[in-house]
Enzyme design. Structure first.
Site, mmCIF file in Angstrom:
data_model
loop_
_atom_site.group_PDB
_atom_site.id
_atom_site.type_symbol
_atom_site.label_atom_id
_atom_site.label_comp_id
_atom_site.label_asym_id
_atom_site.label_seq_id
_atom_site.Cartn_x
_atom_site.Cartn_y
_atom_site.Cartn_z
ATOM 1 N N ASP A 54 0.825 -1.206 0.000
ATOM 2 C CA ASP A 54 0.000 0.000 0.000
ATOM 3 C C ASP A 54 0.862 1.261 0.000
ATOM 4 O OD1 ASP A 54 -2.682 -0.517 -0.210
ATOM 5 O OD2 ASP A 54 -3.032 -0.710 1.928
ATOM 6 N N GLU A 79 -3.715 7.497 2.247
ATOM 7 C CA GLU A 79 -4.251 6.826 3.423
ATOM 8 C C GLU A 79 -3.157 6.432 4.396
ATOM 9 O OE1 GLU A 79 -6.818 2.785 4.502
ATOM 10 O OE2 GLU A 79 -6.249 3.203 2.432
ATOM 11 N N ASP A 153 -6.030 6.517 -2.611
ATOM 12 C CA ASP A 153 -6.193 5.249 -1.909
ATOM 13 C C ASP A 153 -5.457 4.203 -2.738
ATOM 14 O OD1 ASP A 153 -6.837 3.029 -0.463
ATOM 15 O OD2 ASP A 153 -8.954 3.524 -0.254
ATOM 16 N N ILE A 155 -4.550 0.905 -2.522
ATOM 17 C CA ILE A 155 -5.285 -0.342 -2.777
ATOM 18 C C ILE A 155 -6.510 -0.314 -1.874
ATOM 19 C CG2 ILE A 155 -5.261 -2.856 -2.857
ATOM 20 C CD1 ILE A 155 -2.256 -2.825 -2.965
ATOM 21 N N ASP A 156 -7.632 0.102 -2.434
ATOM 22 C CA ASP A 156 -8.865 0.078 -1.656
ATOM 23 C C ASP A 156 -9.350 -1.365 -1.549
ATOM 24 O OD1 ASP A 156 -11.018 1.503 -0.314
ATOM 25 O OD2 ASP A 156 -12.269 0.882 -1.992
ATOM 26 N N THR A 158 -8.331 -3.650 0.837
ATOM 27 C CA THR A 158 -7.108 -4.446 0.964
ATOM 28 C C THR A 158 -7.374 -5.846 1.513
ATOM 29 O OG1 THR A 158 -6.725 -3.249 3.031
ATOM 30 C CG2 THR A 158 -5.457 -2.557 1.132
ATOM 31 N N ASP A 307 -11.178 7.448 0.056
ATOM 32 C CA ASP A 307 -12.107 6.495 -0.571
ATOM 33 C C ASP A 307 -13.017 7.162 -1.592
ATOM 34 O OD1 ASP A 307 -11.463 4.190 1.110
ATOM 35 O OD2 ASP A 307 -12.548 5.203 2.717
#
Length: 386
Positions: A54, A79, A153, A155-156, A158, A307
């Protein structure tokens, strides 16, 4: 703006390549699998590999955008914190270095003996990203990058990315979970107003090539600035007479019960054919963007600026939006007949600390058609406590 949008698409593609690489290359995949196995996951370093992936994607995006657009430096937010404590108790700041060798050496200080993994990641980080194939008319070139800031973001969803389920069958086109819901989200907003103006959603795991068995991705973008509305997608289909709503599985019973009749669920138990459930805030927003759902409803403050910013810009480009649910219900109950308040991305929540400063407190409603937003708000206005 055309150059910035091309750059956002380009870095989203690079981020997607890193996300796929971590599942494809054995040294990286084994570190991902270790995240699922429990007690041994942090044996070699204190933070899990998922978080490193991430952070690295986030830092790549910040590095590449800042290099091309110096006026954005200091205004690209993500994030994740980029500081790790390694097994020796040292604090390591993850960043993109001058050369692949330097970046690999820095990653090794976090990954311990995993040299092959560090070198694979460093090579991907330093690979040139092809610019996005985005063409905008001159009318869209009216906002300078110095007026914008970025939310990422990397890797939304995860948990779904780590879980790696590849065989989750979609319901009416909506995947309830699995790799499909792991997305890269990038949004640009006006620093002064907080309004989202550019958005990119990248789907790294859109489909699997039947011959090579390798994952292939796709991306979507939107521009909503002033009177300009441009999007890589066609406008959403006409509104369904009975809306289809997408929710989190954690959504409470009272909200489900209020929305069920709206979706054609006659007995009001919240399990009507118009309610769908999916993982990942970004993916649920994408379902509205693609017309798979008419609205995404969330009554909790469990999403954040990173997000929603990119998807919100795309929804605005398509004529929809993302409303602050608690604020919209307050205004409705006070008799305010004006447009409900939309989310903004430049104001941290008062009295909050850490990530909670950027939570979308009070929930949200993402919508494609205003009449469906009105129907959702009317139904939720009857729910005590909202």
């Amino acid at each position: 703006m055309a150059g910035l949008l091309q750059a956002l698409v380009g870095v989203s593609e690079k981020a997607a390549q890193v996300a796929r690489l971590c599942r494809r290359e054995e040294p990286l995949f084994q570190l991902l699998v270790a995240e699922k196995t429990g007690p041994d996951r942090n044996r070699r370093f204190l933070q899990d590999f998922k978080t490193l992936a991430d952070v690295l994607i986030q830092e790549v995006i910040k590095h590449d955008l800042g290099k091309e657009f110096p006026e954005l430096r200091g205004h690209i937010h993500g994030e994740e914190s980029n500081e790790f404590r390694n097994a020796q108790g040292e604090t390591v700041t993850v960043r993109v270095c001058a050369t692949p060798g330097d970046t690999a050496a820095l990653l090794l200080s976090v990954l311990g003996p995993e040299r092959a993994a560090a070198e694979l990641l460093a090579a991907a980080v330093h690979r040139d990203a092809a610019p996005g194939d985005v063409e905008l008319p001159d009318a869209a070139l009216s906002v300078p990058p110095r007026d914008l800031a970025i939310w990422i973001d990397p890797i939304d969803s995860t948990n779904e990315y780590i879980g790696g389920r590849e065989d989750v069958a979609p319901v009416d086109g909506i995947a309830p979970g699995g790799l499909r819901s792991a997305l890269v989200l990038i949004g640009a907003y006006d620093r002064h107003t907080g309004c989202p103006v550019l958005g990119v959603i990248n789907e790294p795991f859109f489909r699997r090539d039947p011959l090579t068995r390798r994952w292939q991705g796709r991306y979507h973008w939107g521009v909503a600035y002033g009177d300009t509305r441009l999007c890589s997608l066609s406008p959403p289909p006409p509104p369904r007479p009975t809306p289809r709503l997408v929710l989190s599985r954690a959504e409470g019973g009272p909200v489900r019960a209020a929305l069920g009749p709206l979706c054609g669920d006659g007995d009001g138990d919240g399990d009507g054919h118009g309610l769908r459930f999916a993982a990942g805030a970004g993916y649920k927003l994408l379902c509205v963007i693609l017309g798979l759902a008419d609205a995404y409803v969330l009554s909790e403050g469990s999403t954040f600026a990173w997000d929603a910013c990119g998807p919100h810009a795309i929804l605005r480009a398509l004529g929809g939006g993302v409303v602050a649910l608690a604020g919209a219900l307050r205004a409705r109950r006070a008799g305010d007949t004006g447009p409900p308040p939309e989310l903004v991305y430049n104001r941290p929540a008062e009295g909050a600390a850490g990530a909670e400063r950027w939570a979308n407190r009070g929930g949200l409603v993402a919508y494609a058609h205003p009449q469906h937003l009105e129907a959702v708000l009317a139904a939720l206005a009857t729910v005590p406590g909202l």
